[in-house]
Design a protein around this motif. Sequence first.
Motif, short mmCIF file in Angstrom:
data_model
loop_
_atom_site.label_atom_id
_atom_site.label_comp_id
_atom_site.label_asym_id
_atom_site.label_seq_id
_atom_site.Cartn_x
_atom_site.Cartn_y
_atom_site.Cartn_z
N GLN A 169 44.87 53.27 31.57
CA GLN A 169 43.85 54.04 30.87
C GLN A 169 44.30 54.32 29.42
O GLN A 169 43.51 54.19 28.48
CB GLN A 169 43.61 55.37 31.60
N ASN B 1 39.10 61.23 31.24
CA ASN B 1 39.14 60.32 32.39
C ASN B 1 40.54 60.15 32.97
O ASN B 1 40.70 59.50 34.00
CB ASN B 1 38.61 58.94 31.99
N TYR B 2 41.56 60.72 32.33
CA TYR B 2 42.94 60.43 32.72
C TYR B 2 43.24 60.91 34.14
O TYR B 2 43.82 60.19 34.94
CB TYR B 2 43.90 61.10 31.73
N ARG B 3 42.84 62.12 34.46
CA ARG B 3 43.22 62.71 35.76
C ARG B 3 42.53 62.02 36.94
O ARG B 3 43.07 61.99 38.04
CB ARG B 3 42.90 64.21 35.77
N ILE B 4 41.35 61.48 36.71
CA ILE B 4 40.62 60.84 37.82
C ILE B 4 40.91 59.35 37.90
O ILE B 4 40.42 58.68 38.81
CB ILE B 4 39.10 61.07 37.68
N SER B 5 41.69 58.82 36.96
CA SER B 5 41.99 57.40 36.97
C SER B 5 43.11 57.10 37.96
O SER B 5 44.09 57.83 38.06
CB SER B 5 42.40 56.95 35.56
N LYS B 6 42.99 55.99 38.69
CA LYS B 6 44.03 55.59 39.63
C LYS B 6 45.16 54.82 38.93
O LYS B 6 46.28 54.79 39.43
CB LYS B 6 43.42 54.72 40.74
N GLN C 259 46.69 55.32 35.57
CA GLN C 259 46.66 56.17 34.39
C GLN C 259 47.30 55.49 33.18
O GLN C 259 46.86 55.68 32.05
CB GLN C 259 47.34 57.50 34.70
#
Length: 596
Positions: free
Chosen positions: A351, A341-346, A348
């Motif tokens: 996260q 989920n890291y790359r799509i999190s606003k 990060q």
Amino acid sequence: MENFIVSARKYRPVLFDSVVGQQHITNTLKNAIKNNQLAQAFLFCGPRGVGKTTCARILAKTINCTNLTDGNEACGVCDSCKSFQNGNSFNVHELDAASNNSVDDIRNLIDQVRIPPQAGKYKVYIIDEVHMLSQSAFNAFLKTLEEPPSYAIFILATTEKHKILPTILSRCQIFDFNRIRVEDMANHLASIAAKENVKFDIDGLHLIAQKADGGLRDALSMFDQIVSFSNRELSYQAVIDNLNILDYDYYFKLTDQLLSQNTAGSLLLFDEILNNGFDGNHFITGLASHLRNVLICKDAATTRLLEVSDNIKQKYLEQAKKSPASFLISGLNIANQCDLNYRISKNQRLQVELTLIKISHLANALQLGQSDQVQQITEQQKKKPENLVGKGNNLSEKTEFEPTTTAFNEKEELYKANDNPDLKVEKTEEVKPNISKSFIPKTGNTLIPNLKDPHGIKSEQEKEEEKVELTGSEKNPFTKEAFLELWSKYSSQMKNQNKMKLSALMDNYTPILKDDFHVELQVESKILVDELLFEKVDLMNYLRTNLKNFQITLEPIIVDKPQEKKLYTSKDKYQHLLEKNPKLDDFRRVFNLDLD
């Protein structure tokens, strides 16, 4: 000042025995030379920096050596070996296919093949990065590769075997080179450091080998870089500082804090790592790898999967003793989910911090799961109601579990009052042993499904009558209205599942019910037919089950829609208006009007 030669060139292997980590290939080639069973074409494929071109050169040198050793290695002293080492051998030709990939380059090569060797037994052609050849170049090379002269041997090298034509692959002996193991690479770097009089730390060499990811050339390049950086003292700390690697100590310290539920300490340590310039995604992948390494150290059989030095391995073994396997598995799962989920999190950073908070509270969750109360409830839920014996509305002494609280008793007594108005109800404050409220006591021939609704009591016979099992041969009649209602409901379900094409198709086209439960759906194109056929099985199962009729059939039919004549020219428009009002022609003649 003496010219510096990088270690990748200076220590490039010159014999088969000096090749690192590819014994399965070098032994095969040595046996082929010994038995005189050389193929006409070889294909060496594998990752970068693992010895493909090196093995090709050693093979070319060895087969032309006039004085082979007992181990089937080149002697290095004959004229052929000396000319090869000096780079002026006429029997070995190297072609870089990345820059010479046209048909003309291959034709020039074929012209050279026709000339036999003036000295030596074989002419060897090494084509590097062969996957870069064009389609036409491959086709021009096919015939020569299949039937070369007896003195010609082709050695093709590539990192991307899947890009080579199957017709080329079928004409070659294929050798797949492996990634070099971390242990083999570290030992090779240690031998080079000893030759160069470089002070080294074995833990630092292991870090270089891991960072190289199986490529020895990359490892040697990093080795030269760190030797220059550390002034010929290759230490563990120098490798970490130069290669921007997160220290093992960070992860060992972090895992200890997570085990002790020190959430604040783990968050501060993560902040320190970010301030040192490391990326959050790099940190979380490293944490997942660390937890994996600790987990495999829980079992002595899997410890060999750990590719680290002995000092670091000992630290892993010590931490594995105090880390529960359930904690490691759950933490590994949480860290892996964070990585996804890291790359799509606003946000990060949040996260990663949320991941650390979850892992730090795993110990509490595990303790709660192992508590006596939870285990008792779990055991109670495993008990089946059929195992209980009751009399009237009271459970017998053989029953281990009784209703939990006074409120539950009040509901039971309320049920008795509703069933028998003459019965006087007295509230009891007796506290009885715990039981899950999902527990349902058995009374006589009935079950109490819901104490709030005494009228909801149904006998077992009535329940069995409600459960109708379909055999697949039912042929119950149904009305057109019932069919269309189910058709509309299924369309709504498809819309909720984001299958908009099928939903629009079912909404826009009404099925026609024929005799013998045959249904026709008239559509206007084959695309719509294909869309319906793709979902036909699920649709038919839904209709047949709900209508209890397995004789229903559905057939989509393409119907040509009559096309209306479009009005393009002024004459067409005038004729169209004239059909509606014939007096328009008189108007045109009176005023002497023309059509454009």
